[in-house]
Design an enzyme around this catalytic site. Sequence first.
Site, PDB file in Angstrom:
ATOM      1  N   CYS A   1       0.848  -1.206   0.000  1.00 32.96           N
ATOM      2  CA  CYS A   1       0.000   0.000   0.000  1.00 32.96           C
ATOM      3  C   CYS A   1       0.880   1.251   0.000  1.00 32.96           C
ATOM      4  O   CYS A   1       1.575   1.504  -0.980  1.00 32.96           O
ATOM      5  CB  CYS A   1      -0.974  -0.052   1.184  1.00 32.96           C
ATOM      6  SG  CYS A   1      -2.380   1.062   0.971  1.00 32.96           S
TER       7      CYS A   1
ATOM      8  N   HIS B   1      -3.780  -4.881   0.189  1.00 35.06           N
ATOM      9  CA  HIS B   1      -3.304  -5.483   1.440  1.00 35.06           C
ATOM     10  C   HIS B   1      -3.504  -6.993   1.385  1.00 35.06           C
ATOM     11  O   HIS B   1      -4.542  -7.493   1.834  1.00 35.06           O
ATOM     12  CB  HIS B   1      -4.062  -4.890   2.641  1.00 35.06           C
ATOM     13  CG  HIS B   1      -3.614  -3.524   3.018  1.00 35.06           C
ATOM     14  ND1 HIS B   1      -2.516  -3.299   3.822  1.00 35.06           N
ATOM     15  CD2 HIS B   1      -4.092  -2.302   2.689  1.00 35.06           C
ATOM     16  CE1 HIS B   1      -2.346  -1.991   3.979  1.00 35.06           C
ATOM     17  NE2 HIS B   1      -3.286  -1.369   3.305  1.00 35.06           N
TER      18      HIS B   1
ATOM     19  N   GLU C   1      -2.277  -9.260   3.198  1.00 41.17           N
ATOM     20  CA  GLU C   1      -2.357  -9.880   4.532  1.00 41.17           C
ATOM     21  C   GLU C   1      -3.776  -9.887   5.088  1.00 41.17           C
ATOM     22  O   GLU C   1      -4.056 -10.593   6.044  1.00 41.17           O
ATOM     23  CB  GLU C   1      -1.391  -9.189   5.505  1.00 41.17           C
ATOM     24  CG  GLU C   1      -1.738  -7.760   5.870  1.00 41.17           C
ATOM     25  CD  GLU C   1      -1.384  -6.745   4.797  1.00 41.17           C
ATOM     26  OE1 GLU C   1      -0.679  -7.090   3.822  1.00 41.17           O
ATOM     27  OE2 GLU C   1      -1.834  -5.584   4.927  1.00 41.17           O
TER      28      GLU C   1
END
Length: 239
Positions: free
Chosen positions: A116, A217, A219
Amino acid sequence: MKPVIGITPDVGETSARPGRPPMPRYELKIAYADAVLAAGGLPIVLPYSDDESAPKQAVEICDALVITGGAFDIPPELYGAKAAGKLGPLKRGRTAYEHRVLRAALEADLPVLAVCGGMQLLAVEAGGTLYQDIRDEVAGAFDHEQKSDPREPGHPVSVVAGSALEAIVGAREIQVNSTHHQAVKDPGRARVCALAPDKIVEAIELPGKFALGVQWHPELLAGPEHLALYRALVDWAAK
Ligand code: MN
Protein backbone atom coordinates in the site's frame (compact mmCIF):
# COMPACT_ATOMS: atom_id res chain seq x y z
CA MET A 1 15.97 -20.90 12.22
CA LYS A 2 13.12 -19.05 10.54
CA PRO A 3 14.02 -16.08 8.33
CA VAL A 4 13.70 -12.81 10.26
CA ILE A 5 11.26 -10.44 8.56
CA GLY A 6 11.46 -6.80 9.68
CA ILE A 7 8.16 -4.95 9.60
CA THR A 8 7.79 -1.16 9.80
CA PRO A 9 5.04 -0.08 12.21
CA ASP A 10 2.64 2.83 12.04
CA VAL A 11 2.89 5.63 14.59
CA GLY A 12 -0.14 6.74 16.56
CA GLU A 13 -0.96 7.59 20.14
CA THR A 14 -2.85 6.25 23.12
CA SER A 15 -6.28 7.76 23.76
CA ALA A 16 -6.40 10.53 26.37
CA ARG A 17 -7.99 9.96 29.77
CA PRO A 18 -8.40 12.43 32.64
CA GLY A 19 -4.91 13.10 34.00
CA ARG A 20 -3.32 11.02 31.24
CA PRO A 21 -2.50 12.92 28.07
CA PRO A 22 -2.11 10.84 24.91
CA MET A 23 1.27 9.13 24.51
CA PRO A 24 2.90 8.25 21.19
CA ARG A 25 2.97 4.56 20.40
CA TYR A 26 3.85 2.17 17.59
CA GLU A 27 0.93 0.37 15.99
CA LEU A 28 0.90 -2.68 13.73
CA LYS A 29 -2.08 -4.55 12.37
CA ILE A 30 -1.71 -8.12 13.61
CA ALA A 31 -2.53 -9.38 10.10
CA TYR A 32 0.95 -8.34 8.88
CA ALA A 33 2.71 -10.40 11.54
CA ASP A 34 0.28 -13.29 11.12
CA ALA A 35 0.91 -13.40 7.37
CA VAL A 36 4.68 -13.55 7.97
CA LEU A 37 4.17 -16.32 10.56
CA ALA A 38 1.85 -18.25 8.22
CA ALA A 39 4.50 -17.96 5.50
CA GLY A 40 7.16 -19.46 7.81
CA GLY A 41 8.99 -16.30 8.86
CA LEU A 42 9.72 -14.70 12.22
CA PRO A 43 8.28 -11.14 12.24
CA ILE A 44 10.04 -8.37 14.15
CA VAL A 45 8.94 -4.74 14.44
CA LEU A 46 11.43 -2.01 13.54
CA PRO A 47 11.04 1.11 15.71
CA TYR A 48 12.13 4.40 14.15
CA SER A 49 15.35 6.27 14.83
CA ASP A 50 17.23 9.28 13.50
CA ASP A 51 20.48 7.37 14.11
CA GLU A 52 22.22 7.10 10.74
CA SER A 53 23.42 3.57 11.45
CA ALA A 54 20.03 2.18 12.58
CA PRO A 55 18.57 1.27 9.15
CA LYS A 56 21.79 -0.44 8.02
CA GLN A 57 21.97 -2.44 11.23
CA ALA A 58 18.29 -3.40 10.89
CA VAL A 59 19.06 -4.68 7.41
CA GLU A 60 21.96 -6.75 8.80
CA ILE A 61 19.67 -8.37 11.37
CA CYS A 62 16.78 -9.01 8.98
CA ASP A 63 16.52 -11.48 6.11
CA ALA A 64 13.69 -9.52 4.45
CA LEU A 65 11.63 -6.40 4.92
CA VAL A 66 7.91 -5.56 4.83
CA ILE A 67 7.22 -1.85 4.36
CA THR A 68 3.65 -1.33 5.53
CA GLY A 69 1.01 1.28 4.81
CA GLY A 70 -1.14 3.56 6.93
CA ALA A 71 -3.51 6.48 6.79
CA PHE A 72 -0.90 9.03 5.74
CA ASP A 73 0.76 10.32 2.57
CA ILE A 74 4.34 10.60 1.41
CA PRO A 75 5.73 14.18 1.46
CA PRO A 76 5.45 15.38 -2.18
CA GLU A 77 8.89 17.02 -2.12
CA LEU A 78 10.35 13.49 -2.05
CA TYR A 79 9.19 13.12 -5.66
CA GLY A 80 9.76 16.71 -6.72
CA ALA A 81 6.17 17.95 -6.34
CA LYS A 82 4.40 20.61 -4.30
CA ALA A 83 1.49 19.75 -2.00
CA ALA A 84 -1.83 19.79 -3.87
CA GLY A 85 -5.31 20.24 -2.39
CA LYS A 86 -6.22 16.69 -1.40
CA LEU A 87 -2.91 15.68 0.19
CA GLY A 88 -3.58 13.75 3.41
CA PRO A 89 -1.66 13.85 6.70
CA LEU A 90 2.12 13.22 6.64
CA LYS A 91 4.24 11.20 9.07
CA ARG A 92 7.65 12.64 8.28
CA GLY A 93 9.67 10.78 10.92
CA ARG A 94 8.21 7.45 9.90
CA THR A 95 8.67 8.06 6.19
CA ALA A 96 12.26 9.27 6.65
CA TYR A 97 13.23 6.05 8.46
CA GLU A 98 11.30 3.81 6.08
CA HIS A 99 12.97 5.52 3.13
CA ARG A 100 16.43 4.91 4.60
CA VAL A 101 15.76 1.30 5.59
CA LEU A 102 14.22 0.59 2.19
CA ARG A 103 17.26 2.04 0.42
CA ALA A 104 19.62 0.07 2.66
CA ALA A 105 17.65 -3.13 1.98
CA LEU A 106 17.75 -2.61 -1.79
CA GLU A 107 21.50 -1.88 -1.68
CA ALA A 108 22.03 -5.10 0.32
CA ASP A 109 19.78 -7.11 -2.05
CA LEU A 110 17.45 -7.94 0.83
CA PRO A 111 14.03 -9.01 -0.43
CA VAL A 112 11.34 -6.38 0.10
CA LEU A 113 7.55 -6.57 0.06
CA ALA A 114 6.11 -3.05 0.03
CA VAL A 115 2.41 -2.85 0.85
CA CYS A 116 0.00 0.00 0.00
CA GLY A 117 1.80 3.19 1.12
CA GLY A 118 4.95 1.05 1.16
CA MET A 119 4.55 0.47 -2.58
CA GLN A 120 4.23 4.21 -3.11
CA LEU A 121 7.49 4.71 -1.21
CA LEU A 122 9.15 2.02 -3.34
CA ALA A 123 8.05 3.90 -6.47
CA VAL A 124 9.47 7.16 -5.07
CA GLU A 125 12.75 5.42 -4.18
CA ALA A 126 12.84 4.12 -7.77
CA GLY A 127 12.66 7.72 -9.02
CA GLY A 128 8.92 7.69 -9.67
CA THR A 129 6.06 10.03 -8.79
CA LEU A 130 2.59 9.80 -7.23
CA TYR A 131 -0.90 11.11 -7.81
CA GLN A 132 -1.63 13.03 -4.61
CA ASP A 133 -5.33 12.18 -4.95
CA ILE A 134 -6.64 9.75 -7.55
CA ARG A 135 -10.10 11.25 -7.99
CA ASP A 136 -8.71 14.78 -8.09
CA GLU A 137 -6.07 14.02 -10.71
CA VAL A 138 -7.17 10.99 -12.77
CA ALA A 139 -10.22 11.48 -14.97
CA GLY A 140 -12.43 8.39 -15.06
CA ALA A 141 -10.77 6.62 -12.13
CA PHE A 142 -13.09 5.00 -9.60
CA ASP A 143 -12.99 5.42 -5.83
CA HIS A 144 -10.10 3.26 -4.57
CA GLU A 145 -11.19 3.77 -0.95
CA GLN A 146 -13.62 0.87 -0.78
CA LYS A 147 -16.49 1.36 1.64
CA SER A 148 -16.73 -2.36 2.47
CA ASP A 149 -14.63 -4.48 4.84
CA PRO A 150 -11.02 -4.58 3.52
CA ARG A 151 -10.98 -8.31 4.27
CA GLU A 152 -13.20 -8.56 1.19
CA PRO A 153 -12.03 -7.69 -2.34
CA GLY A 154 -12.95 -4.29 -3.79
CA HIS A 155 -11.88 -4.59 -7.43
CA PRO A 156 -9.97 -6.90 -9.79
CA VAL A 157 -6.45 -6.29 -11.08
CA SER A 158 -4.89 -7.59 -14.27
CA VAL A 159 -1.41 -9.02 -13.74
CA VAL A 160 1.22 -8.34 -16.41
CA ALA A 161 2.29 -11.47 -18.29
CA GLY A 162 5.85 -12.54 -17.59
CA SER A 163 6.16 -10.45 -14.42
CA ALA A 164 7.54 -11.74 -11.13
CA LEU A 165 4.09 -11.05 -9.70
CA GLU A 166 2.49 -13.41 -12.22
CA ALA A 167 4.95 -16.15 -11.25
CA ILE A 168 4.06 -15.67 -7.57
CA VAL A 169 0.26 -15.46 -7.78
CA GLY A 170 -0.06 -17.84 -10.73
CA ALA A 171 -2.86 -15.89 -12.40
CA ARG A 172 -3.42 -13.04 -14.87
CA GLU A 173 -6.34 -11.63 -12.91
CA ILE A 174 -6.91 -11.56 -9.15
CA GLN A 175 -9.36 -9.83 -6.80
CA VAL A 176 -7.87 -7.33 -4.36
CA ASN A 177 -8.97 -4.91 -1.66
CA SER A 178 -8.49 -1.18 -2.13
CA THR A 179 -7.91 1.35 0.66
CA HIS A 180 -5.88 4.10 -1.00
CA HIS A 181 -6.57 7.61 -2.28
CA GLN A 182 -3.12 8.05 -3.82
CA ALA A 183 -1.48 5.98 -6.55
CA VAL A 184 1.76 5.59 -8.48
CA LYS A 185 1.83 7.99 -11.44
CA ASP A 186 5.29 7.23 -12.87
CA PRO A 187 6.98 4.06 -11.55
CA GLY A 188 10.49 5.35 -12.29
CA ARG A 189 12.95 2.45 -12.65
CA ALA A 190 10.29 0.01 -11.37
CA ARG A 191 8.09 -1.97 -13.76
CA VAL A 192 4.33 -1.92 -13.54
CA CYS A 193 3.12 -5.50 -12.96
CA ALA A 194 -0.60 -5.04 -12.20
CA LEU A 195 -3.29 -2.55 -13.21
CA ALA A 196 -6.84 -1.90 -12.02
CA PRO A 197 -9.62 -1.73 -14.66
CA ASP A 198 -9.31 2.10 -14.58
CA LYS A 199 -5.56 1.79 -15.34
CA ILE A 200 -4.47 2.79 -11.84
CA VAL A 201 -1.12 1.10 -11.06
CA GLU A 202 -1.70 -1.69 -8.53
CA ALA A 203 1.71 -3.40 -8.35
CA ILE A 204 5.33 -2.65 -9.28
CA GLU A 205 8.57 -4.63 -9.21
CA LEU A 206 12.23 -3.77 -9.54
CA PRO A 207 14.01 -5.87 -12.13
CA GLY A 208 16.76 -8.20 -10.96
CA LYS A 209 15.78 -8.42 -7.28
CA PHE A 210 12.91 -9.35 -5.01
CA ALA A 211 11.46 -5.87 -4.59
CA LEU A 212 7.72 -6.04 -5.04
CA GLY A 213 5.15 -3.40 -4.26
CA VAL A 214 1.42 -4.08 -4.11
CA GLN A 215 -1.18 -1.37 -3.69
CA TRP A 216 -3.58 -3.77 -1.95
CA HIS A 217 -3.30 -5.48 1.44
CA PRO A 218 -2.69 -9.20 0.78
CA GLU A 219 -2.36 -9.88 4.53
CA LEU A 220 -6.06 -9.06 4.97
CA LEU A 221 -7.35 -11.31 2.18
CA ALA A 222 -8.11 -15.01 2.17
CA GLY A 223 -6.95 -17.06 -0.79
CA PRO A 224 -3.66 -18.72 -1.64
CA GLU A 225 -2.69 -16.03 -4.18
CA HIS A 226 -2.47 -13.49 -1.34
CA LEU A 227 -0.47 -15.54 1.17
CA ALA A 228 1.72 -16.49 -1.82
CA LEU A 229 3.21 -12.97 -1.73
CA TYR A 230 4.37 -13.41 1.86
CA ARG A 231 5.50 -16.98 1.11
CA ALA A 232 7.59 -15.77 -1.82
CA LEU A 233 9.20 -13.13 0.40
CA VAL A 234 10.01 -15.62 3.17
CA ASP A 235 11.24 -18.25 0.69
CA TRP A 236 13.57 -15.71 -0.93
CA ALA A 237 14.74 -14.60 2.54
CA ALA A 238 15.61 -18.22 3.41
CA LYS A 239 18.00 -18.52 0.44
MN1 MN B 1 -7.00 -0.02 -5.78
